[in-house]
Design a protein around this motif. Structure first.
Motif, PDB file in Angstrom:
ATOM      1  N   THR A 108      48.689  42.572  42.661  1.00  0.00           N
ATOM      2  CA  THR A 108      48.052  41.716  43.663  1.00  0.00           C
ATOM      3  C   THR A 108      47.268  42.510  44.702  1.00  0.00           C
ATOM      4  O   THR A 108      46.248  42.057  45.205  1.00  0.00           O
ATOM      5  CB  THR A 108      49.092  40.806  44.331  1.00  0.00           C
ATOM      6  OG1 THR A 108      48.419  39.906  45.182  1.00  0.00           O
ATOM      7  CG2 THR A 108      50.112  41.590  45.131  1.00  0.00           C
ATOM      8  N   ARG A 133      39.989  38.969  44.083  1.00  0.00           N
ATOM      9  CA  ARG A 133      40.142  37.562  44.442  1.00  0.00           C
ATOM     10  C   ARG A 133      41.626  37.257  44.576  1.00  0.00           C
ATOM     11  O   ARG A 133      42.408  37.662  43.731  1.00  0.00           O
ATOM     12  CB  ARG A 133      39.553  36.716  43.323  1.00  0.00           C
ATOM     13  CG  ARG A 133      38.712  35.625  43.839  1.00  0.00           C
ATOM     14  CD  ARG A 133      38.059  34.871  42.744  1.00  0.00           C
ATOM     15  NE  ARG A 133      38.208  33.478  43.127  1.00  0.00           N
ATOM     16  CZ  ARG A 133      37.857  32.482  42.416  1.00  0.00           C
ATOM     17  NH1 ARG A 133      37.353  32.679  41.233  1.00  0.00           N
ATOM     18  NH2 ARG A 133      38.017  31.282  42.854  1.00  0.00           N
ATOM     19  N   TRP A 134      42.030  36.602  45.611  1.00  0.00           N
ATOM     20  CA  TRP A 134      43.429  36.260  45.889  1.00  0.00           C
ATOM     21  C   TRP A 134      44.330  37.486  46.072  1.00  0.00           C
ATOM     22  O   TRP A 134      45.424  37.534  45.517  1.00  0.00           O
ATOM     23  CB  TRP A 134      43.991  35.351  44.800  1.00  0.00           C
ATOM     24  CG  TRP A 134      43.352  34.021  44.761  1.00  0.00           C
ATOM     25  CD1 TRP A 134      42.406  33.606  43.881  1.00  0.00           C
ATOM     26  CD2 TRP A 134      43.545  32.942  45.679  1.00  0.00           C
ATOM     27  NE1 TRP A 134      42.014  32.324  44.172  1.00  0.00           N
ATOM     28  CE2 TRP A 134      42.706  31.894  45.290  1.00  0.00           C
ATOM     29  CE3 TRP A 134      44.357  32.767  46.798  1.00  0.00           C
ATOM     30  CZ2 TRP A 134      42.644  30.694  45.950  1.00  0.00           C
ATOM     31  CZ3 TRP A 134      44.292  31.566  47.462  1.00  0.00           C
ATOM     32  CH2 TRP A 134      43.445  30.556  47.041  1.00  0.00           C
ATOM     33  N   PHE A 137      50.169  35.640  44.009  1.00  0.00           N
ATOM     34  CA  PHE A 137      50.515  35.720  42.592  1.00  0.00           C
ATOM     35  C   PHE A 137      49.282  35.610  41.704  1.00  0.00           C
ATOM     36  O   PHE A 137      49.161  36.329  40.709  1.00  0.00           O
ATOM     37  CB  PHE A 137      51.520  34.603  42.262  1.00  0.00           C
ATOM     38  CG  PHE A 137      52.041  34.675  40.860  1.00  0.00           C
ATOM     39  CD1 PHE A 137      53.046  35.563  40.531  1.00  0.00           C
ATOM     40  CD2 PHE A 137      51.514  33.863  39.876  1.00  0.00           C
ATOM     41  CE1 PHE A 137      53.526  35.638  39.237  1.00  0.00           C
ATOM     42  CE2 PHE A 137      51.984  33.934  38.579  1.00  0.00           C
ATOM     43  CZ  PHE A 137      52.997  34.820  38.260  1.00  0.00           C
ATOM     44  N   ASP A 138      48.360  34.720  42.050  1.00  0.00           N
ATOM     45  CA  ASP A 138      47.140  34.547  41.250  1.00  0.00           C
ATOM     46  C   ASP A 138      46.349  35.858  41.139  1.00  0.00           C
ATOM     47  O   ASP A 138      45.769  36.151  40.094  1.00  0.00           O
ATOM     48  CB  ASP A 138      46.242  33.464  41.827  1.00  0.00           C
ATOM     49  CG  ASP A 138      46.842  32.077  41.676  1.00  0.00           C
ATOM     50  OD1 ASP A 138      47.824  31.926  40.912  1.00  0.00           O
ATOM     51  OD2 ASP A 138      46.350  31.145  42.327  1.00  0.00           O
ATOM     52  N   GLY A 139      46.322  36.626  42.209  1.00  0.00           N
ATOM     53  CA  GLY A 139      45.644  37.916  42.171  1.00  0.00           C
ATOM     54  C   GLY A 139      46.317  38.882  41.221  1.00  0.00           C
ATOM     55  O   GLY A 139      45.652  39.619  40.486  1.00  0.00           O
ATOM     56  N   VAL A 157      48.129  38.059  38.563  1.00  0.00           N
ATOM     57  CA  VAL A 157      47.876  37.591  37.200  1.00  0.00           C
ATOM     58  C   VAL A 157      46.476  38.002  36.754  1.00  0.00           C
ATOM     59  O   VAL A 157      46.282  38.493  35.633  1.00  0.00           O
ATOM     60  CB  VAL A 157      48.060  36.060  37.105  1.00  0.00           C
ATOM     61  CG1 VAL A 157      47.578  35.538  35.759  1.00  0.00           C
ATOM     62  CG2 VAL A 157      49.526  35.697  37.331  1.00  0.00           C
ATOM     63  N   HIS A 158      45.498  37.825  37.626  1.00  0.00           N
ATOM     64  CA  HIS A 158      44.109  38.184  37.286  1.00  0.00           C
ATOM     65  C   HIS A 158      43.991  39.676  36.957  1.00  0.00           C
ATOM     66  O   HIS A 158      43.384  40.051  35.945  1.00  0.00           O
ATOM     67  CB  HIS A 158      43.174  37.816  38.435  1.00  0.00           C
ATOM     68  CG  HIS A 158      41.759  38.215  38.217  1.00  0.00           C
ATOM     69  ND1 HIS A 158      40.928  37.573  37.328  1.00  0.00           N
ATOM     70  CD2 HIS A 158      41.036  39.224  38.745  1.00  0.00           C
ATOM     71  CE1 HIS A 158      39.753  38.164  37.328  1.00  0.00           C
ATOM     72  NE2 HIS A 158      39.793  39.165  38.189  1.00  0.00           N
ATOM     73  N   LYS A 161      45.723  40.519  33.591  1.00  0.00           N
ATOM     74  CA  LYS A 161      44.908  40.151  32.434  1.00  0.00           C
ATOM     75  C   LYS A 161      43.775  41.157  32.224  1.00  0.00           C
ATOM     76  O   LYS A 161      43.462  41.533  31.093  1.00  0.00           O
ATOM     77  CB  LYS A 161      44.334  38.756  32.607  1.00  0.00           C
ATOM     78  CG  LYS A 161      45.353  37.655  32.423  1.00  0.00           C
ATOM     79  CD  LYS A 161      44.692  36.296  32.591  1.00  0.00           C
ATOM     80  CE  LYS A 161      45.658  35.166  32.347  1.00  0.00           C
ATOM     81  NZ  LYS A 161      44.999  33.850  32.480  1.00  0.00           N
TER      82      LYS A 161
END
Length: 58
Positions: free
Chosen positions: A28, A33-34, A38-40, A42-43, A46
């Motif tokens: 993160t 972005r983010w 958590f979204d950061g 995950v990005h 990936k």
């Protein structure tokens, strides 16, 4: 939420995200972005997985 201070990414971002041997960084704190969410994470996870897959195909 932890975030890099002022001018950290613009000054050191490339060095902080560079590969070290076969180590691919993700998390993160590195998200464009983010960051801090958590979204950061995950990005960036990936993106790291895709980079590893490209290296393994060579």
């Amino acid at each position: 939420m932890a975030e890099a201070g002022a001018r950290v990414w613009t000054s050191y971002g490339e060095a902080l995200t560079a590969l070290v041997g076969r180590i691919h960084w993700a998390g993160t704190e590195m998200a464009d972005r983010w960051p801090g969410f958590f979204d950061g994470a995950v990005h960036t996870g990936k993106a790291a997985a895709a980079a590893i897959a490209r290296v393994e195909m060579l």
